[in-house]
Design a protein around this motif. Structure first.
Motif, mmCIF file in Angstrom:
data_model
loop_
_atom_site.group_PDB
_atom_site.id
_atom_site.type_symbol
_atom_site.label_atom_id
_atom_site.label_comp_id
_atom_site.label_asym_id
_atom_site.label_seq_id
_atom_site.Cartn_x
_atom_site.Cartn_y
_atom_site.Cartn_z
ATOM 1 N N VAL A 48 28.248 -26.668 -1.379
ATOM 2 C CA VAL A 48 27.734 -25.452 -1.910
ATOM 3 C C VAL A 48 26.365 -25.800 -2.621
ATOM 4 N N PRO A 49 26.037 -26.876 -2.999
ATOM 5 C CA PRO A 49 24.609 -27.287 -3.486
ATOM 6 C C PRO A 49 23.627 -26.819 -2.360
ATOM 7 N N THR A 50 23.773 -26.990 -1.064
ATOM 8 C CA THR A 50 22.713 -26.546 -0.180
ATOM 9 C C THR A 50 22.512 -25.162 -0.050
ATOM 10 N N VAL A 51 23.654 -24.413 -0.189
ATOM 11 C CA VAL A 51 23.319 -22.966 -0.222
ATOM 12 C C VAL A 51 22.726 -22.516 -1.564
ATOM 13 N N ALA A 52 22.650 -23.167 -2.569
ATOM 14 C CA ALA A 52 22.160 -22.789 -3.770
ATOM 15 C C ALA A 52 20.552 -23.300 -3.624
ATOM 16 N N ALA A 53 20.278 -24.386 -3.037
ATOM 17 C CA ALA A 53 19.083 -24.886 -2.699
ATOM 18 C C ALA A 53 18.467 -24.022 -1.857
ATOM 19 N N SER A 54 18.872 -23.756 -0.723
ATOM 20 C CA SER A 54 18.201 -22.688 0.201
ATOM 21 C C SER A 54 17.941 -21.564 -0.438
ATOM 22 N N THR A 55 18.826 -20.791 -1.439
ATOM 23 C CA THR A 55 18.682 -19.308 -2.035
ATOM 24 C C THR A 55 17.431 -19.641 -2.906
ATOM 25 N N GLU A 56 17.304 -20.631 -3.728
ATOM 26 C CA GLU A 56 16.329 -21.020 -4.552
ATOM 27 C C GLU A 56 14.845 -21.081 -3.667
ATOM 28 N N ALA A 57 15.080 -21.847 -2.681
ATOM 29 C CA ALA A 57 13.598 -22.038 -1.716
ATOM 30 C C ALA A 57 13.223 -20.543 -1.329
ATOM 31 N N GLU A 58 14.144 -19.781 -0.969
ATOM 32 C CA GLU A 58 13.995 -18.702 -0.397
ATOM 33 C C GLU A 58 13.385 -17.501 -1.463
ATOM 34 N N ALA A 59 13.946 -17.626 -2.569
ATOM 35 C CA ALA A 59 13.369 -16.775 -3.666
ATOM 36 C C ALA A 59 12.198 -17.191 -3.849
ATOM 37 N N ARG A 60 11.680 -18.572 -3.926
ATOM 38 C CA ARG A 60 10.502 -18.967 -4.352
ATOM 39 C C ARG A 60 9.224 -18.677 -3.404
ATOM 40 N N ILE A 61 9.576 -18.551 -1.799
ATOM 41 C CA ILE A 61 8.752 -17.952 -1.264
ATOM 42 C C ILE A 61 8.534 -16.679 -1.073
ATOM 43 N N PHE A 62 9.522 -15.859 -1.497
ATOM 44 C CA PHE A 62 9.494 -14.262 -1.789
ATOM 45 C C PHE A 62 8.779 -14.165 -2.824
ATOM 46 N N TRP A 63 8.751 -14.780 -3.881
ATOM 47 C CA TRP A 63 7.791 -14.328 -4.984
ATOM 48 C C TRP A 63 6.329 -14.947 -4.705
ATOM 49 N N LEU A 64 6.237 -15.992 -3.980
ATOM 50 C CA LEU A 64 4.792 -16.561 -3.648
ATOM 51 C C LEU A 64 4.150 -15.388 -2.776
ATOM 52 N N GLY A 65 5.054 -15.059 -1.903
ATOM 53 C CA GLY A 65 4.571 -14.138 -1.026
ATOM 54 C C GLY A 65 4.167 -12.470 -1.693
ATOM 55 N N LEU A 66 4.850 -12.331 -2.518
ATOM 56 C CA LEU A 66 4.880 -11.262 -3.290
ATOM 57 C C LEU A 66 3.286 -11.137 -4.265
ATOM 58 N N ILE A 67 3.360 -12.499 -4.667
ATOM 59 C CA ILE A 67 2.027 -12.581 -5.611
ATOM 60 C C ILE A 67 0.582 -12.803 -4.960
ATOM 61 N N ILE A 68 0.801 -13.577 -3.673
ATOM 62 C CA ILE A 68 -0.134 -13.617 -2.937
ATOM 63 C C ILE A 68 -1.017 -12.559 -2.330
ATOM 64 N N CYS A 69 -0.271 -11.469 -1.987
ATOM 65 C CA CYS A 69 -0.661 -10.240 -1.275
ATOM 66 C C CYS A 69 -1.607 -9.779 -1.842
ATOM 67 N N PRO A 70 -1.392 -9.358 -3.125
ATOM 68 C CA PRO A 70 -2.540 -8.567 -3.905
ATOM 69 C C PRO A 70 -3.654 -9.532 -4.165
ATOM 70 N N VAL A 71 -3.698 -10.844 -4.031
ATOM 71 C CA VAL A 71 -4.873 -11.686 -4.160
ATOM 72 C C VAL A 71 -5.465 -11.689 -3.073
ATOM 73 N N ILE A 72 -4.959 -11.695 -1.845
ATOM 74 C CA ILE A 72 -5.593 -11.615 -0.402
ATOM 75 C C ILE A 72 -6.151 -10.200 -0.560
ATOM 76 N N TRP A 73 -5.643 -8.982 -0.898
ATOM 77 C CA TRP A 73 -6.380 -7.664 -0.668
ATOM 78 C C TRP A 73 -7.544 -7.792 -1.805
ATOM 79 N N THR A 74 -7.535 -8.525 -2.738
ATOM 80 C CA THR A 74 -8.822 -8.583 -3.742
ATOM 81 C C THR A 74 -9.942 -9.483 -3.078
ATOM 82 N N VAL A 75 -9.434 -10.253 -2.371
ATOM 83 C CA VAL A 75 -10.542 -11.079 -1.498
ATOM 84 C C VAL A 75 -11.166 -10.073 -0.578
ATOM 85 N N PHE A 76 -10.349 -9.311 0.183
ATOM 86 C CA PHE A 76 -10.695 -8.418 1.053
ATOM 87 C C PHE A 76 -11.779 -7.394 0.501
ATOM 88 N N PHE A 77 -11.344 -6.878 -0.869
ATOM 89 C CA PHE A 77 -12.053 -5.943 -1.380
ATOM 90 C C PHE A 77 -13.706 -6.446 -1.866
#
Length: 88
Positions: free
Chosen positions: A1-30
């Motif tokens: 079970v710890p591997t499932v929790a670790a993968s879910t936490e890693a996926e959540a971090r990737i999701f939030w990182l991507g969600l935060i980086i996208c507006p930053v990239i659009w600002t650079v484009f601006f």
């Protein structure tokens, strides 16, 4: 079970990182379109910034406690739908 929790936490971090980086990239484009005077692309970049920021705002709002408000809104919607059905 710890591997499932670790993968879910890693996926959540990737999701939030991507969600935060996208507006930053659009600002650079601006700034790149603004300084290179490619003004015909400016409307597209502004639309991208606004949509990505709205997406980020929505996810953060839900993460920080918007669930209570959403449940109230959905209950109001279903009550309104039931009233509308009873009229017809």
């Amino acid at each position: 079970v710890p591997t499932v929790a670790a993968s879910t936490e890693a996926e959540a971090r990737i999701f939030w990182l991507g969600l935060i980086i996208c507006p930053v990239i659009w600002t650079v484009f601006f700034f790149s379109t603004l300084f290179s005077l490619k003004l015909k692309w400016l409307a597209l970049v502004i639309a991208g910034i606004s949509l990505q920021t709205a997406n980020l705002y929505g996810y953060v709002y839900c993460k920080l406690g918007g669930q209570k408000s959403i449940s109230k809104i959905t209950s109001r919607f279903f009550v309104t739908a039931d009233v509308a059905k009873s009229k017809y």
